[in-house]
Design a protein around this motif. Structure first.
Motif, PDB file in Angstrom:
ATOM      1  N   UNK A  56       9.541 -55.744 -74.676  1.00 60.34           N
ATOM      2  CA  UNK A  56       9.739 -55.038 -75.948  1.00 60.34           C
ATOM      3  C   UNK A  56       8.866 -55.588 -77.073  1.00 60.34           C
ATOM      4  N   UNK A  57       8.435 -54.678 -77.967  1.00 52.64           N
ATOM      5  CA  UNK A  57       7.687 -55.107 -79.142  1.00 52.64           C
ATOM      6  C   UNK A  57       8.479 -56.123 -79.956  1.00 52.64           C
ATOM      7  N   UNK A  58       9.804 -56.081 -79.829  1.00 52.50           N
ATOM      8  CA  UNK A  58      10.629 -57.014 -80.584  1.00 52.50           C
ATOM      9  C   UNK A  58      10.479 -58.454 -80.094  1.00 52.50           C
ATOM     10  N   UNK A  59       9.809 -58.636 -78.955  1.00 55.46           N
ATOM     11  CA  UNK A  59       9.501 -59.985 -78.479  1.00 55.46           C
ATOM     12  C   UNK A  59       8.039 -60.342 -78.739  1.00 55.46           C
ATOM     13  N   UNK A  60       7.350 -59.514 -79.510  1.00 66.46           N
ATOM     14  CA  UNK A  60       5.967 -59.794 -79.877  1.00 66.46           C
ATOM     15  C   UNK A  60       5.897 -61.166 -80.549  1.00 66.46           C
ATOM     16  N   UNK A  61       5.015 -62.012 -80.047  1.00 61.61           N
ATOM     17  CA  UNK A  61       4.765 -63.316 -80.649  1.00 61.61           C
ATOM     18  C   UNK A  61       5.676 -64.428 -80.196  1.00 61.61           C
ATOM     19  N   UNK A  62       6.805 -64.083 -79.569  1.00 61.43           N
ATOM     20  CA  UNK A  62       7.829 -65.084 -79.272  1.00 61.43           C
ATOM     21  C   UNK A  62       7.313 -66.192 -78.360  1.00 61.43           C
ATOM     22  N   UNK A  74      -1.644 -58.213 -90.598  1.00 63.07           N
ATOM     23  CA  UNK A  74      -1.020 -58.742 -89.383  1.00 63.07           C
ATOM     24  C   UNK A  74      -0.406 -57.617 -88.543  1.00 63.07           C
ATOM     25  N   UNK A  75       0.238 -56.679 -89.215  1.00 61.27           N
ATOM     26  CA  UNK A  75       0.870 -55.559 -88.510  1.00 61.27           C
ATOM     27  C   UNK A  75      -0.196 -54.657 -87.882  1.00 61.27           C
ATOM     28  N   UNK A  76      -1.261 -54.387 -88.613  1.00 61.01           N
ATOM     29  CA  UNK A  76      -2.329 -53.537 -88.090  1.00 61.01           C
ATOM     30  C   UNK A  76      -3.049 -54.220 -86.925  1.00 61.01           C
ATOM     31  N   UNK A  77      -3.242 -55.522 -87.021  1.00 60.79           N
ATOM     32  CA  UNK A  77      -3.896 -56.250 -85.933  1.00 60.79           C
ATOM     33  C   UNK A  77      -3.114 -56.104 -84.631  1.00 60.79           C
ATOM     34  N   UNK A  78      -1.799 -56.015 -84.740  1.00 61.96           N
ATOM     35  CA  UNK A  78      -0.962 -55.890 -83.544  1.00 61.96           C
ATOM     36  C   UNK A  78      -0.857 -54.448 -83.064  1.00 61.96           C
ATOM     37  N   UNK A  79      -0.595 -53.518 -83.982  1.00 65.89           N
ATOM     38  CA  UNK A  79      -0.231 -52.157 -83.588  1.00 65.89           C
ATOM     39  C   UNK A  79      -1.340 -51.126 -83.794  1.00 65.89           C
ATOM     40  N   UNK A  80      -2.442 -51.535 -84.384  1.00 69.43           N
ATOM     41  CA  UNK A  80      -3.494 -50.576 -84.687  1.00 69.43           C
ATOM     42  C   UNK A  80      -3.262 -49.932 -86.042  1.00 69.43           C
ATOM     43  N   UNK A  81      -4.320 -49.289 -86.569  1.00 72.20           N
ATOM     44  CA  UNK A  81      -4.234 -48.759 -87.924  1.00 72.20           C
ATOM     45  C   UNK A  81      -3.186 -47.661 -88.079  1.00 72.20           C
ATOM     46  N   UNK A  82      -3.137 -46.718 -87.145  1.00 66.69           N
ATOM     47  CA  UNK A  82      -2.223 -45.583 -87.307  1.00 66.69           C
ATOM     48  C   UNK A  82      -0.756 -46.036 -87.290  1.00 66.69           C
TER      49      UNK A  82
END
Length: 342
Positions: free
Chosen positions: A67-73, A282-290
């Motif tokens: 899950x994206x909710x574990x991104x970075x963990x 930081x959010x865009x780097x992870x999920x892309x611009x859109x």
């Protein structure tokens, strides 16, 4: 009343110093937000968004991305807590084991407090389980066995409603099942986020715990209120939630106040805007611009909250879908005064 300044908080073998925790909040406390909080400092323990244990198992069994909710963990600094929810003890234990063995998390927290209908009435989880203490006990005890030696904690509300307050009973259940700490939000599930948190009720719970620490949560939106919580109520730690979303520097302010040091001033409006832009990147780097731009809308609204012109800014930032639009709206409409007018 407890001593002041408060000593470090102990959750099992984990020492949380200062005893100020960042609350897990769905849709907000992802790796980008946690990174910003760490830059300012002051939070003794950070937490992820709550993770649906059943969904995690499905993704795992189907070789899908976790899950994206574990991104970075897996890679970010410790200590770090991951909060999970479900009503099946075996599913929770399976996920807890993965979190401790694979992700090496510091704490596994169980959500028994979420009041949102999708979690309670549809999934019979979160605060719904406050009416089923035996099931809560089974979930905790199995999770503790699966996660040892990593501590397992629980977060609850006062009860399902004002006529069904059972937090004292639940506190005993949580401790006897083996949890290492209990966090209590000072509202009932029926209250949602209305009214005021009842810190007197939170404080009373301490007498029903023999060994584990009590962490209070609700309405802590200033360093002064954090100090007052420790001075006036029988808690071992505090958890800051919604107030930190647009003010990630709040933890550093509260920690300074607990040490008896001058409270750092609020960053200037220009500095706050820069923090928000760093957060956006930081959010865009992870999920892309859109996707990143759309996700950032709600954070941007939080950064503007309480400032003159915030409503006008929210109207415009809620429509952005590209980086260019985001930066243009920030340049033209981000509030330039500290306090909203009445």
């Amino acid at each position: 009343m407890p001593s002041f300044p408060p000593p470090p908080l102990r959750i099992g073998d984990l020492v949380v110093d200062p005893p100020i925790l960042q609350a897990p909040m769905a849709g907000f406390t992802n790796a980008a937000f946690r990174h910003i909080v760490r830059q300012f400092g002051g939070a003794g323990l950070l937490a992820t968004e709550m993770v649906n244990a059943r969904g995690f198992v499905w993704l795992d069994e189907n070789d899908a991305e976790h899950p994206d909710r574990l991104w970075g963990v897996a890679d970010e600094p410790r200590p770090l807590a991951v909060q999970i929810w479900d009503n099946d003890p075996e599913t929770m234990a399976k996920v807890g084991r993965r979190l401790t063995e694979e992700y090496k998390v510091s704490v596994v927290d169980i959500n028994f407090g979420c009041p949102v209908r999708q979690v309670t009435e549809k999934a019979h989880s979160g605060s719904y389980l406050l009416r089923e203490p035996n099931r809560m006990s089974a979930i905790i005890s199995q999770l503790v066995k699966a996660c040892t030696p990593t501590p397992v904690t629980a977060k609850i509300r006062l009860g399902c409603s004002r006529t069904q307050i059972n937090c004292n009973e639940i506190a005993r259940v949580v401790e006897e099942a083996g949890a290492a700490a209990l966090t209590v939000h000072g509202r009932t599930a029926a209250d949602m986020f209305t009214g005021n948190a009842d810190w007197d009720r939170i404080s009373e719970i301490k007498a029903h715990l023999k060994h584990i620490p009590l962490i209070g949560n609700g309405d802590l939106d200033s360093a002064e209120k954090v100090v007052a919580a420790f001075k006036n109520y029988n808690v071992d730690g505090v958890m800051i939630a919604r107030a930190c979303l647009g003010r990630p520097w709040l933890f550093a302010q509260a920690a300074a106040a607990l040490r008896g040091e001058p409270v750092p001033p609020e960053p200037t409006i220009a500095q706050q805007r820069d923090v928000m832009i760093d957060h956006y990147q930081l959010v865009v780097d992870r999920f892309g611009e859109d996707k990143g731009t759309v996700l950032m809308r709600k954070y941007a609204c939080c950064y503007a909250q309480g400032k003159r012109g915030a409503r006008f800014f929210r109207t415009h930032v809620a429509k952005v879908s590209t980086a260019e639009e985001f930066y243009n709206v920030v340049d033209e409409y981000f509030p330039n005064a500290e306090v909203a007018t009445t």
